[in-house]
Design a protein around this motif. Structure first.
Motif, PDB file in Angstrom:
ATOM      1  N   THR A  91       0.836  -1.201   0.000  1.00  0.00           N
ATOM      2  CA  THR A  91       0.000   0.000   0.000  1.00  0.00           C
ATOM      3  C   THR A  91       0.873   1.255   0.000  1.00  0.00           C
ATOM      4  N   ARG A  92       0.573   2.169  -0.902  1.00  0.00           N
ATOM      5  CA  ARG A  92       1.235   3.474  -0.871  1.00  0.00           C
ATOM      6  C   ARG A  92       0.438   4.409   0.033  1.00  0.00           C
ATOM      7  N   PHE A  93       1.148   5.071   0.930  1.00  0.00           N
ATOM      8  CA  PHE A  93       0.527   5.997   1.868  1.00  0.00           C
ATOM      9  C   PHE A  93       0.959   7.422   1.536  1.00  0.00           C
ATOM     10  N   VAL A  94       0.006   8.345   1.587  1.00  0.00           N
ATOM     11  CA  VAL A  94       0.320   9.735   1.287  1.00  0.00           C
ATOM     12  C   VAL A  94       1.158  10.328   2.417  1.00  0.00           C
ATOM     13  N   SER A  95       2.104  11.155   2.034  1.00  0.00           N
ATOM     14  CA  SER A  95       3.031  11.728   3.000  1.00  0.00           C
ATOM     15  C   SER A  95       2.417  12.836   3.824  1.00  0.00           C
ATOM     16  N   TRP A  96       1.525  13.603   3.209  1.00  0.00           N
ATOM     17  CA  TRP A  96       1.208  14.926   3.729  1.00  0.00           C
ATOM     18  C   TRP A  96       2.535  15.623   4.065  1.00  0.00           C
ATOM     19  N   SER A  97       2.660  16.232   5.209  1.00  0.00           N
ATOM     20  CA  SER A  97       3.837  17.088   5.438  1.00  0.00           C
ATOM     21  C   SER A  97       5.134  16.340   5.696  1.00  0.00           C
ATOM     22  N   MET A  98       5.119  15.019   5.743  1.00  0.00           N
ATOM     23  CA  MET A  98       6.395  14.305   5.783  1.00  0.00           C
ATOM     24  C   MET A  98       7.226  14.629   4.546  1.00  0.00           C
TER      25      MET A  98
END
Length: 377
Positions: A91-98
């Motif tokens: 699963t690819r997870f969105v980074s947001w501010s990472m």
């Protein structure tokens, strides 16, 4: 003989009575499920059952939000790995501010290549006009979130914030154009103001350093090729997907996508001071700069959160429960890549927790981290 028997009976009765007065003993912890135990490796670097139980609590306890992925790396090896329902290692997870910390690594590589200078005025063309006070903003100011620009990360109502307007509304086609057009509201370097707009400016600067072309496709290709060749491919990060706006600017403050193990690889790279298998992917001196406190905010470095006291009740990490040398990439709704060099530790937690849940979830994450001693590596 009769007297002795009566004495023994009396002693037994007295003991039973005292035991009942003391109340019940400590409640036994419920047995761990096979799923909980399977998440922890045989060489976890911490007590296996204790680690499994703390991880189980992170996934199962009420009030912590939804943990979707957890990867614990200790001394470069996977110590534990677990996924929520409907999520897995692919699963690819969105980074947001990472993503901001990744952008800082990109800028560091360009500085190392001699294409940018940390303490020189930021090379933003519109700021170089005669008399423009923004000409005094340096790359360091931008990286430490103290540019002085009028950027509002969160507003009420939300759609009036600079971030939302830039990412999702009328300014989304040319994000850097909007971000660099904002007027100053403070002297450069004077104060800390967290801003996704600022990181988009850094991403635009990176594109300008890599290509003179204003063609969106060329800008997109230049940044993507550089990051893959110099960072993602050497680390074996096959899952990383980058997002760009219509002008070809990397959305470097918010939108990168990767699986949990690949996020852990970035944390491990920073734990090793930018070195991977004998190759210095990010200059060691740059990683040191990333984890130095900003003059305007002790718990922030170069696009990186630091586990250091800030003199306030609110803190994005837990300086009272882990070494102050630790740091983290942090994203919206509870995305974390926590790195503690003294513990040989990288912990990735990805999921969805609102503001109240995040406070409780962080303390549970600290319960996991506290199982590992700080050895002053």
């Amino acid at each position: 003989m009769i007297l002795r028997s009566r004495s023994l009976i009396a002693l037994v009765l007295a003991t039973t009575s005292l035991a009942s007065c003391g109340g019940p003993g400590p409640a036994e912890e419920p047995p761990l499920s096979e799923e909980a135990m399977a998440a922890v490796t045989d060489n976890a670097g911490a007590p296996r059952k204790a680690l499994a139980r703390e991880i189980d609590d992170l996934f199962e306890m009420e009030g912590l939000g939804d943990t979707r992925a957890l990867v614990v790396m200790h001394d470069g090896q996977i110590a534990a790995e677990r996924y929520g329902e409907d999520y897995d290692a692919d699963t690819r997870f969105v980074s947001w501010s990472m993503a901001k910390t990744v952008t800082a690594m990109l800028i560091g590589q360009l500085v190392g290549d001699g294409l940018l200078r940390l303490d020189a005025p930021a090379p933003v063309p519109r700021w170089q006009r005669s008399g423009d006070p923004r000409a005094d903003i340096t790359l360091r100011h931008l990286l430490q979130m103290r540019s002085g620009l009028e950027h509002t990360e969160a507003g009420d109502p939300p759609y009036e914030s600079s971030e939302v307007r830039m990412l999702f509304l009328e300014e989304r086609d040319d994000m850097a154009g909007f971000a660099t057009a904002q007027p100053p509201e403070a002297e450069p370097g004077e104060r800390f103001e967290y801003s996704s707009n600022t990181t988009v400016i850094l991403a635009d600067i990176a594109a300008r350093a890599l290509t003179e072309s204003s063609d969106p496709d060329e800008r997109r290709r230049a940044v993507s090729d550089y990051l893959h060749a110099r960072l993602f491919d050497p680390l074996g990060m096959d899952s990383m997907v980058l997002e760009f706006d219509r002008a070809g600017t990397l959305i470097g403050g918010s939108l990168m996508h990767a699986d949990a193990r690949d996020w852990a690889k970035l944390g491990e790279l920073l734990r090793r001071k930018g070195s991977h298998r004998g190759e210095q992917l990010v200059p060691r001196s740059w990683v040191d700069e990333m984890v130095k406190s900003s003059p305007a905010s002790p718990h922030y470095g170069l696009q990186t959160w630091l586990n250091r006291p800030n003199g306030e009740d609110e803190h994005p990490l837990f300086p009272n429960r882990a070494p102050q040398s630790a740091f983290a990439m942090i994203g919206h709704m509870g995305q974390y890549v926590f790195v503690s060099p003294e513990q040989g530790l990288t912990v990735v937690r990805l999921g969805h927790s609102d503001a109240a849940e995040r406070k409780a979830m962080l303390q549970q994450l600290a319960d996991i981290i506290e199982l590992y001693p700080a050895e002053g590596r």
